[in-house]
Scaffold this active site. Structure first.
Site, mmCIF file in Angstrom:
data_model
loop_
_atom_site.group_PDB
_atom_site.id
_atom_site.type_symbol
_atom_site.label_atom_id
_atom_site.label_comp_id
_atom_site.label_asym_id
_atom_site.label_seq_id
_atom_site.Cartn_x
_atom_site.Cartn_y
_atom_site.Cartn_z
ATOM 1 N N HIS A 292 14.709 -7.373 14.710
ATOM 2 C CA HIS A 292 15.065 -8.593 13.975
ATOM 3 C C HIS A 292 13.951 -8.996 13.018
ATOM 4 C CE1 HIS A 292 12.700 -11.616 16.328
ATOM 5 N NE2 HIS A 292 12.985 -10.887 17.386
ATOM 6 N N ASP A 304 6.574 -9.900 17.390
ATOM 7 C CA ASP A 304 7.955 -10.322 17.653
ATOM 8 C C ASP A 304 8.576 -10.853 16.368
ATOM 9 O OD1 ASP A 304 10.332 -11.108 18.806
ATOM 10 O OD2 ASP A 304 9.495 -12.882 19.776
ATOM 11 N N GLU A 338 17.732 -14.028 15.121
ATOM 12 C CA GLU A 338 17.752 -13.671 16.540
ATOM 13 C C GLU A 338 17.182 -14.785 17.399
ATOM 14 O OE1 GLU A 338 15.969 -12.214 20.315
ATOM 15 O OE2 GLU A 338 14.935 -13.056 18.574
ATOM 16 N N ASP A 366 12.467 -4.786 20.539
ATOM 17 C CA ASP A 366 12.173 -6.219 20.453
ATOM 18 C C ASP A 366 11.349 -6.703 21.645
ATOM 19 O OD1 ASP A 366 12.130 -8.855 19.610
ATOM 20 O OD2 ASP A 366 14.083 -9.352 20.432
ATOM 21 N N HIS A 437 5.883 -15.748 21.216
ATOM 22 C CA HIS A 437 6.272 -17.094 20.786
ATOM 23 C C HIS A 437 5.095 -18.063 20.710
ATOM 24 C CE1 HIS A 437 10.763 -16.454 22.126
ATOM 25 N NE2 HIS A 437 10.331 -15.540 21.264
#
Length: 474
Positions: A292, A304, A338, A366, A437
């Site tokens: 993504h 990511d 995503e 991913d 994240h």
């Protein structure tokens, strides 16, 4: 003297025997796989695998994936769903691909959420004053302008919350502090926590970041409201601060927090990107590699999912450069949006539903592009046996492991649940969730040599699956 020497010698022999690693049985041996003549056909690709690995790892393509990823990340940084920078990055990837003289590049419009993070501040106001690091969760609603001041209720899990009387939760802030086990097990407290806390009357929801390690770094991520229940602000705090609050709570201390959050949410148009290296014999049949292109608004989206994006970009590029054209079409997909709910994947599945029978196999990277170890595979026993046979060709790079899963990957799970066989990259990603994240998701996480290995592995596996005589069975 003789006895002493004999004992020492015996101990050395025992030590040597114990240190010799036992040969681990392959997946094919464990499952007694028998794919007939196809095994010999797959074995014949050993030269092709070597050529691809040599070209990427030590030849002209060495460092190319890392260099292109670095240029991309340095230029665009974070690429949130619905943002202009995301759309600019999509245009960039299209141009980069066309410069490789790959002509079959199309985009498909997708309606996506555009959530913009505003002011975020969390302060402990009792029993002492302390600023607490905070990251709002995706699509969280705002607090009133002056924030929310409330006492904290700390729970380990949903069962504990459910057993807590409503009167002890009403008007309070719920903090979930589950210890990280696996991402799949623990992430439910981030994704469902606000809805469950609101149902008990809470005014805000906090979660101990879904990670095994922290340097006071909160981790963001998606969360989902129940439309029948009032929406409350939702955010993550660091492991250190969550554990601090837990210790105070266990000592029966009253803990009061003030939380202030603001954000906006609207709808924008983004795009999935499809790149086709057309097959020579069966161009209508597809083997898909994917990653993504969007990211969270914190960090740089290098790990990511910049790494997964670029190994999937590189696959058709390397094959074209080496003049390797598989019998089936190799399609590379850059999924959009995503992070806020697999939006691009759902849109692709709906648009191409009548063509799903033509997808022979679908792959996604991913969960990091650290040293490759093999594949996490969904499919029938025979499908897994065929993939296991292919993985035998990658002993030289220690990437022969097949892990069984009914739902590997994130975006591709949308299609795998329709019965399409597929796989995600299995890699040495023990530290992936350290950076996941967070502001720590930068190019410093990526290793050029490991990215080369992932590129070579990803490209070669996709080529073999797209070129062998037999389709992957469903």
């Amino acid at each position: 003297m003789f006895v002493l020497v004999s004992k020492v010698f015996l101990l050395l022999i025992i030590s040597h025997v114990q240190s010799v690693p036992k040969k681990v049985k392959s997946y094919s041996e464990l499952k007694s796989c028998d794919i007939g003549d196809l095994a010999d056909e797959i074995a014949s690709y050993d030269t092709v695998v070597k050529d691809i690995i040599d070209y990427v790892v030590s030849g002209p393509f060495k460092g190319k994936t890392y260099d292109e990823l670095a240029k991309f990340v340095d230029r665009f940084g974070a690429r949130p769903s619905g943002s202009k920078v995301l759309e600019d990055s999509i245009d960039y990837m299209i141009q980069l691909t066309r410069e490789e003289e790959i002509k079959h590049v199309v985009t498909e419009d997708v309606e996506v959420p555009h959530w913009i993070r505003g002011t975020e501040k969390l302060t402990m106001v009792h029993p002492r004053i302390k600023d607490i690091a905070l990251l709002g969760l995706g699509k969280s609603v705002s607090t009133p302008p002056n924030g929310i001041s409330a006492e904290v209720v700390v729970v380990h899990n949903f069962d504990e919350l459910e057993k807590t009387p409503d009167k002890d939760v009403e008007g309070k802030i719920v903090l979930y502090d589950p210890k990280f086990t696996t991402y799949g097990e623990t992430v439910v407290y981030r994704s469902q926590g606000a809805a469950k806390a609101a149902a008990k009357g809470a005014v805000a929801s906090l979660v101990r970041s879904i990670a095994p390690f922290s340097i006071n770094t909160p981790h963001t991520g998606s969360q989902y409201y129940d439309e029948k229940i009032k929406k409350i602000p939702a955010a993550a705090i660091s492991l250190e601060d969550a554990d601090l609050i837990r210790r105070m709570y266990n000592r029966k201390e009253k803990i009061v927090l003030n939380i202030t959050m603001s954000s906006t949410l609207e709808t924008k148009i983004s795009r999935n990107t499809l790149i086709d290296l057309k097959g020579t014999n069966y161009p209508e049949k597809l083997v898909i590699v994917s990653g993504h292109i969007d990211s969270w608004d914190v960090g740089q989206g290098a790990m990511d999912d910049g790494g997964g994006l670029f190994v999937s970009w590189a696959a058709p590029v390397v094959l074209k450069r080496l003049n390797l054209r598989p019998k089936r079409t190799l399609r590379s997909i850059f999924w959009t949006a995503e992070e806020l709910g697999l939006i691009g994947a759902y849109a692709y599945e709906e648009k191409h539903r009548k063509e799903n029978q033509n997808i022979n196999f679908i792959m996604e990277s991913d969960e990091g592009t650290f040293a490759p170890r093999g594949l996490v595979v969904a499919g029938t026993p025979k499908a897994r046996c065929i993939v296991a046979e292919i993985l035998k060709l990658f002993e030289s790079v220690n990437a022969t492991t097949l892990v069984e899963s009914d739902s590997p990957g994130s975006d591709i799970a949308v299609l795998i649940q329709k019965g399409i066989p597929g796989a995600s990259l299995h890699n040495a990603n023990e530290r992936y969730f350290w950076f996941h994240h967070t502001e720590g998701d930068t190019m410093n996480v990526e290793d050029p040599d490991e990215l080369d290995l992932c590129t070579a592995f990803w490209t070669a596996v996709a080529y073999i699956i797209a070129d062998i005589s037999a389709d992957i069975p469903r």
